[in-house]
Design a protein around this motif. Structure first.
Motif, PDB file in Angstrom:
ATOM      1  N   GLN A 110     -36.572  63.666  70.640  1.00 37.57           N
ATOM      2  CA  GLN A 110     -35.722  62.483  70.548  1.00 37.57           C
ATOM      3  C   GLN A 110     -34.682  62.747  69.456  1.00 37.57           C
ATOM      4  O   GLN A 110     -35.027  63.123  68.349  1.00 37.57           O
ATOM      5  CB  GLN A 110     -36.590  61.282  70.161  1.00 37.57           C
ATOM      6  N   ASN A 111     -33.427  62.577  69.819  1.00 36.91           N
ATOM      7  CA  ASN A 111     -32.359  62.712  68.834  1.00 36.91           C
ATOM      8  C   ASN A 111     -31.894  61.335  68.441  1.00 36.91           C
ATOM      9  O   ASN A 111     -31.554  60.521  69.292  1.00 36.91           O
ATOM     10  CB  ASN A 111     -31.178  63.478  69.428  1.00 36.91           C
ATOM     11  N   ARG A 112     -31.859  61.069  67.143  1.00 38.22           N
ATOM     12  CA  ARG A 112     -31.448  59.758  66.674  1.00 38.22           C
ATOM     13  C   ARG A 112     -30.121  59.885  65.948  1.00 38.22           C
ATOM     14  O   ARG A 112     -29.979  60.682  65.021  1.00 38.22           O
ATOM     15  CB  ARG A 112     -32.514  59.210  65.727  1.00 38.22           C
ATOM     16  N   ASN A 113     -29.163  59.106  66.392  1.00 40.63           N
ATOM     17  CA  ASN A 113     -27.835  59.128  65.777  1.00 40.63           C
ATOM     18  C   ASN A 113     -27.929  58.602  64.350  1.00 40.63           C
ATOM     19  O   ASN A 113     -28.461  57.528  64.111  1.00 40.63           O
ATOM     20  CB  ASN A 113     -26.905  58.226  66.607  1.00 40.63           C
ATOM     21  N   LEU A 114     -27.422  59.381  63.380  1.00 37.81           N
ATOM     22  CA  LEU A 114     -27.537  58.962  61.982  1.00 37.81           C
ATOM     23  C   LEU A 114     -26.321  58.163  61.501  1.00 37.81           C
ATOM     24  O   LEU A 114     -26.282  57.733  60.358  1.00 37.81           O
ATOM     25  CB  LEU A 114     -27.769  60.179  61.084  1.00 37.81           C
ATOM     26  N   VAL A 115     -25.343  57.978  62.396  1.00 43.26           N
ATOM     27  CA  VAL A 115     -24.209  57.127  62.039  1.00 43.26           C
ATOM     28  C   VAL A 115     -24.585  55.696  62.386  1.00 43.26           C
ATOM     29  O   VAL A 115     -24.913  55.392  63.534  1.00 43.26           O
ATOM     30  CB  VAL A 115     -22.927  57.542  62.798  1.00 43.26           C
ATOM     31  N   LYS A 116     -24.561  54.832  61.370  1.00 35.42           N
ATOM     32  CA  LYS A 116     -25.030  53.455  61.589  1.00 35.42           C
ATOM     33  C   LYS A 116     -24.203  52.730  62.650  1.00 35.42           C
ATOM     34  O   LYS A 116     -22.995  52.761  62.618  1.00 35.42           O
ATOM     35  CB  LYS A 116     -24.929  52.678  60.279  1.00 35.42           C
ATOM     36  N   GLY A 117     -24.914  52.098  63.589  1.00 29.12           N
ATOM     37  CA  GLY A 117     -24.230  51.294  64.599  1.00 29.12           C
ATOM     38  C   GLY A 117     -23.582  52.091  65.713  1.00 29.12           C
ATOM     39  O   GLY A 117     -23.019  51.503  66.631  1.00 29.12           O
ATOM     40  N   ALA A 118     -23.634  53.424  65.626  1.00 27.79           N
ATOM     41  CA  ALA A 118     -22.952  54.237  66.637  1.00 27.79           C
ATOM     42  C   ALA A 118     -23.781  54.310  67.911  1.00 27.79           C
ATOM     43  O   ALA A 118     -24.999  54.269  67.880  1.00 27.79           O
ATOM     44  CB  ALA A 118     -22.704  55.640  66.099  1.00 27.79           C
ATOM     45  N   LEU A 119     -23.101  54.390  69.037  1.00 27.77           N
ATOM     46  CA  LEU A 119     -23.756  54.534  70.335  1.00 27.77           C
ATOM     47  C   LEU A 119     -23.395  55.883  70.929  1.00 27.77           C
ATOM     48  O   LEU A 119     -22.277  56.334  70.757  1.00 27.77           O
ATOM     49  CB  LEU A 119     -23.313  53.419  71.286  1.00 27.77           C
ATOM     50  N   PRO A 120     -24.298  56.521  71.670  1.00 18.40           N
ATOM     51  CA  PRO A 120     -25.678  56.096  71.877  1.00 18.40           C
ATOM     52  C   PRO A 120     -26.526  56.292  70.629  1.00 18.40           C
ATOM     53  O   PRO A 120     -26.260  57.180  69.838  1.00 18.40           O
ATOM     54  CB  PRO A 120     -26.158  57.005  73.004  1.00 18.40           C
ATOM     55  N   ARG A 121     -27.525  55.449  70.481  1.00 21.85           N
ATOM     56  CA  ARG A 121     -28.381  55.553  69.316  1.00 21.85           C
ATOM     57  C   ARG A 121     -29.371  56.713  69.474  1.00 21.85           C
ATOM     58  O   ARG A 121     -29.741  57.334  68.501  1.00 21.85           O
ATOM     59  CB  ARG A 121     -29.163  54.245  69.164  1.00 21.85           C
ATOM     60  N   PHE A 122     -29.764  56.960  70.704  1.00 20.13           N
ATOM     61  CA  PHE A 122     -30.724  58.038  70.956  1.00 20.13           C
ATOM     62  C   PHE A 122     -30.227  58.955  72.060  1.00 20.13           C
ATOM     63  O   PHE A 122     -29.506  58.521  72.946  1.00 20.13           O
ATOM     64  CB  PHE A 122     -32.080  57.471  71.385  1.00 20.13           C
ATOM     65  N   ARG A 123     -30.630  60.189  71.975  1.00 12.40           N
ATOM     66  CA  ARG A 123     -30.402  61.126  73.080  1.00 12.40           C
ATOM     67  C   ARG A 123     -31.661  61.949  73.258  1.00 12.40           C
ATOM     68  O   ARG A 123     -32.321  62.278  72.279  1.00 12.40           O
ATOM     69  CB  ARG A 123     -29.221  62.042  72.763  1.00 12.40           C
ATOM     70  N   PHE A 124     -31.964  62.269  74.508  1.00 10.12           N
ATOM     71  CA  PHE A 124     -33.166  63.033  74.801  1.00 10.12           C
ATOM     72  C   PHE A 124     -32.790  64.220  75.676  1.00 10.12           C
ATOM     73  O   PHE A 124     -32.084  64.031  76.661  1.00 10.12           O
ATOM     74  CB  PHE A 124     -34.166  62.178  75.593  1.00 10.12           C
ATOM     75  N   PRO A 125     -33.239  65.419  75.324  1.00 11.22           N
ATOM     76  CA  PRO A 125     -33.008  66.530  76.254  1.00 11.22           C
ATOM     77  C   PRO A 125     -33.721  66.260  77.572  1.00 11.22           C
ATOM     78  O   PRO A 125     -34.696  65.506  77.604  1.00 11.22           O
ATOM     79  CB  PRO A 125     -33.651  67.725  75.555  1.00 11.22           C
ATOM     80  N   GLN A 140     -33.542  64.984  64.425  1.00  8.47           N
ATOM     81  CA  GLN A 140     -34.225  65.515  65.595  1.00  8.47           C
ATOM     82  C   GLN A 140     -35.730  65.318  65.414  1.00  8.47           C
ATOM     83  O   GLN A 140     -36.308  65.792  64.443  1.00  8.47           O
ATOM     84  CB  GLN A 140     -33.884  66.993  65.738  1.00  8.47           C
ATOM     85  N   ILE A 141     -36.323  64.585  66.359  1.00  9.67           N
ATOM     86  CA  ILE A 141     -37.719  64.160  66.227  1.00  9.67           C
ATOM     87  C   ILE A 141     -38.544  64.807  67.339  1.00  9.67           C
ATOM     88  O   ILE A 141     -38.351  64.484  68.511  1.00  9.67           O
ATOM     89  CB  ILE A 141     -37.817  62.622  66.336  1.00  9.67           C
ATOM     90  N   PRO A 142     -39.442  65.728  66.991  1.00  8.22           N
ATOM     91  CA  PRO A 142     -40.254  66.351  68.047  1.00  8.22           C
ATOM     92  C   PRO A 142     -41.464  65.505  68.417  1.00  8.22           C
ATOM     93  O   PRO A 142     -42.063  64.857  67.560  1.00  8.22           O
ATOM     94  CB  PRO A 142     -40.707  67.669  67.409  1.00  8.22           C
ATOM     95  N   TYR A 143     -41.827  65.488  69.694  1.00  8.63           N
ATOM     96  CA  TYR A 143     -43.029  64.819  70.184  1.00  8.63           C
ATOM     97  C   TYR A 143     -44.002  65.892  70.650  1.00  8.63           C
ATOM     98  O   TYR A 143     -43.630  66.757  71.447  1.00  8.63           O
ATOM     99  CB  TYR A 143     -42.695  63.892  71.365  1.00  8.63           C
ATOM    100  N   TYR A 144     -45.224  65.815  70.155  1.00  6.41           N
ATOM    101  CA  TYR A 144     -46.249  66.779  70.544  1.00  6.41           C
ATOM    102  C   TYR A 144     -47.371  66.064  71.274  1.00  6.41           C
ATOM    103  O   TYR A 144     -47.614  64.879  71.034  1.00  6.41           O
ATOM    104  CB  TYR A 144     -46.824  67.470  69.304  1.00  6.41           C
TER     105      TYR A 144
END
Ligand SMILES: [Zn+2]
Length: 301
Positions: free
Chosen positions: A171-186, A157-161
């Motif tokens: 920004q949420n980044r999927n930590l499973v390699k190659g898995a989709l979706p790679r990112f999710r955003f609230p 979970q990556i916060p933007y300020y």
């Protein structure tokens, strides 16, 4: 599952040549080899005005989404998701389209507490420290944290300020390699320029590096430089550009960049140089595709 018309249009409006390059096609003078037939002379041409591709031999043609579908053998939904992930476009987590409601603003109060105490699960620790060899102080400064969803998928979970230090997006980044979706955003997340709070720490003579994406930014910070990141090479938004020119006019600093060793990387450099005339170009060595690569090669195990 339906998708917002506006979001779909954003995917269709992505520059077709940039998308082709992301797919590994070499575009030169609006032409490339056609991947859909055995092509030896570039017969696929790109129309930047219509944002379409067309092959004069096999008659393959279409827009950005068709190109991804055909080239990666994906269905429509998968191709949209791939395009969105590649260009950091927010797809509202693929919720069914609502009626003409205004998009909801980002609710920072809902997310702030996650970043007060960082918690890194095993996947996140492996990703950040074993694979990327990032400095723990950088991970703390960026307030990176992690969580696991109901299906057991680990997310970083990556916060933007913003410059004032207020949370404006996640920004949420999927930590499973190659898995989709790679990112999710609230919903309503504004994930434009990353790591803006660093500007308050910048001394006037200190160089500021601009990277493409968070990962290179973390590597740059771990290497001891001050850095901000812009989200994507192919899609520099007007808002990002405005923000950069404000930074440039308010602070007397020099900007530096190691463009990725590919055409989108160099194009991004040239685009940025129009906004930041004093942007200094640094060349990556031939065996490094981006700064993270260089950082890993330089960091002793
Ligand atoms: Zn063809």
């Amino acid at each position: 599952m339906t998708m917002d018309k506006i979001q779909l249009q954003k995917l269709r409006d992505l520059p077709i040549e940039g998308v082709a390059e992301r797919l590994g096609l070499r575009v030169s003078r609006h032409k490339s080899l056609c991947p859909f037939h055995a092509d030896s002379h570039p017969s696929l041409s790109y129309s930047t005005s219509k944002n379409m591709y067309r092959c004069f031999v096999c008659e393959a043609k279409g827009g950005t989404i068709d190109l991804v579908m055909r080239h990666l053998h994906m269905d429509f939904k998968e191709a949209c998701r791939w395009l969105a992930d590649q260009h950091n476009i927010i797809l509202d987590e693929w919720q069914p389209a609502k009626t003409d409601e205004e998009p909801k603003a980002f609710d920072a109060s809902r997310y702030e507490r996650y970043f007060e105490h960082s918690w890194l699960n095993e996947s996140a620790r492996k990703f950040l420290f074993t694979e990327r060899m990032l400095d723990e102080r950088v991970v703390r400064w960026c307030r990176l944290t992690s969580w696991t969803d109901r299906k057991g998928v680990p997310w970083l979970q990556i916060p933007y300020y913003n410059m004032e230090g207020q949370l404006v997006g996640v920004q949420n980044r999927n930590l499973v390699k190659g898995a989709l979706p790679r990112f999710r955003f609230p919903k309503g997340s504004e994930c434009g320029i990353y790591n803006l709070p660093v500007l308050r720490l910048l001394k006037s003579s200190e160089p500021l590096f601009i990277t493409e994406g968070c990962s290179d930014c973390w590597a740059m910070l771990s290497a001891g430089h001050k850095a901000i990141a812009i989200p994507s090479a192919t899609l520099l938004t007007k808002k990002d550009v405005e923000q950069l020119s404000i930074i440039n006019s308010q602070l007397s600093i020099t900007f530096h960049m190691y463009p990725d060793r590919d055409e989108p990387g160099e194009r991004l450099f040239m685009q940025l140089q129009q906004v930041l005339p004093n942007l200094v170009h640094h060349q990556l060595p031939p065996d490094c595709k981006d700064f993270s690569d260089l950082y890993l090669k330089k960091t002793p195990l």
